[in-house]
Design a protein around this motif. Structure first.
Motif, short mmCIF file in Angstrom:
data_model
loop_
_atom_site.label_atom_id
_atom_site.label_comp_id
_atom_site.label_asym_id
_atom_site.label_seq_id
_atom_site.Cartn_x
_atom_site.Cartn_y
_atom_site.Cartn_z
N MET A 1 52.25 30.57 32.26
CA MET A 1 51.59 30.25 33.42
C MET A 1 52.35 30.13 34.80
SD MET A 1 48.03 28.32 32.34
CE MET A 1 47.76 27.62 33.83
N LYS A 2 53.62 29.23 34.38
CA LYS A 2 54.42 29.03 35.58
C LYS A 2 55.05 30.22 36.01
CE LYS A 2 55.12 24.22 34.57
NZ LYS A 2 56.23 23.09 34.64
N VAL A 3 55.61 31.03 35.18
CA VAL A 3 56.02 32.30 35.89
C VAL A 3 54.93 33.14 36.47
CG1 VAL A 3 57.10 34.61 35.07
CG2 VAL A 3 57.75 32.58 33.82
N ALA A 4 53.94 33.33 36.15
CA ALA A 4 52.86 33.78 36.87
C ALA A 4 52.44 33.20 38.27
CB ALA A 4 51.53 33.94 36.32
N PHE A 5 52.51 31.88 38.24
CA PHE A 5 52.32 31.00 39.50
C PHE A 5 53.67 31.45 40.52
CE2 PHE A 5 53.68 27.76 42.08
CZ PHE A 5 52.68 27.43 42.86
N TRP A 6 54.69 31.28 39.96
CA TRP A 6 55.85 31.45 40.81
C TRP A 6 55.74 32.99 41.54
CZ3 TRP A 6 57.99 27.94 43.44
CH2 TRP A 6 58.32 26.70 43.01
N VAL A 7 55.53 33.95 40.83
CA VAL A 7 55.31 35.42 41.08
C VAL A 7 54.30 35.52 42.01
CG1 VAL A 7 54.75 37.62 40.53
CG2 VAL A 7 56.37 36.53 39.12
N LEU A 8 53.34 35.10 41.88
CA LEU A 8 52.13 35.03 42.82
C LEU A 8 52.32 34.35 44.10
CD1 LEU A 8 49.43 36.53 43.26
CD2 LEU A 8 48.27 34.67 42.09
N ALA A 9 52.74 32.95 43.91
CA ALA A 9 53.18 32.09 45.09
C ALA A 9 54.00 32.73 45.97
CB ALA A 9 53.34 30.78 44.46
N GLY A 10 54.85 33.15 45.32
CA GLY A 10 56.21 33.93 45.99
C GLY A 10 55.72 35.23 46.97
N LEU A 11 54.91 35.97 46.31
CA LEU A 11 54.29 36.96 47.27
C LEU A 11 53.46 36.63 48.21
CD1 LEU A 11 53.61 39.55 44.19
CD2 LEU A 11 55.25 39.62 45.98
N LEU A 12 52.48 35.75 48.04
CA LEU A 12 51.65 35.34 48.94
C LEU A 12 52.44 34.55 50.11
CD1 LEU A 12 48.64 33.65 46.94
CD2 LEU A 12 48.62 35.54 48.69
N ALA A 13 53.29 33.91 49.54
CA ALA A 13 54.25 33.03 50.85
C ALA A 13 54.97 34.00 51.76
CB ALA A 13 55.33 32.12 49.94
N LEU A 14 55.53 35.33 51.10
CA LEU A 14 56.17 36.07 52.01
C LEU A 14 55.07 36.82 52.82
CD1 LEU A 14 58.34 37.95 49.24
CD2 LEU A 14 59.01 36.43 51.27
N PHE A 15 54.01 37.14 52.54
CA PHE A 15 53.01 37.55 53.31
C PHE A 15 52.54 36.57 54.34
CE2 PHE A 15 48.59 38.26 54.61
CZ PHE A 15 48.80 39.54 54.92
#
Length: 121
Positions: A1-15
């Motif tokens: 779950m943490k990997v999925a969080f970091w991927v999604l949070a990273g993409l959202l943060a960039l956007f």
């Protein structure tokens, strides 16, 4: 779950860093071709929306990264959900229902990030 969080949070943060940065830094004329709604919204409100997007992006990454108040990432993601609810409402009020696809996608991604963020609390 943490990997999925970091991927999604990273993409959202960039956007949101990109989109919020544009709203904070650019003039109405420069934003108009990409964001047609800025002609009906006062520029101070556009700047506030941009600042909220930037703060949301920072809130997604910084608290879990430092381990200090990691639960703030959930609040940041929930705030970005609300930003998208406002975006959808604005587009629908302008008769631009065909333009809400990105808003719905971002809303869904932020909502999933809220759920994934519970791994840090």
């Amino acid at each position: 779950m943490k990997v999925a969080f970091w991927v999604l949070a990273g993409l959202l943060a960039l956007f949101y860093l990109y989109a919020g940065g544009k709203k904070v830094a650019q003039s109405k004329e420069r934003l108009q071709p990409m964001m047609g709604w800025v002609d009906t919204v006062p520029m101070p409100l556009v700047r506030v929306i941009g600042a909220l997007e930037i703060l949301g992006a920072i809130g997604l990454i910084l608290p879990p990264l430092t381990g200090i108040a990691a639960g703030l990432a959930i609040a940041a993601a929930a705030g970005l959900v609300l930003v998208q609810v406002g975006g959808i409402a604005l587009h629908l009020s302008r008769g631009e229902g065909r333009l809400i696809g990105l808003n719905i996608g971002l809303l869904a991604a932020a909502a999933v990030t809220v759920w994934l963020g519970t791994a840090f609390v």
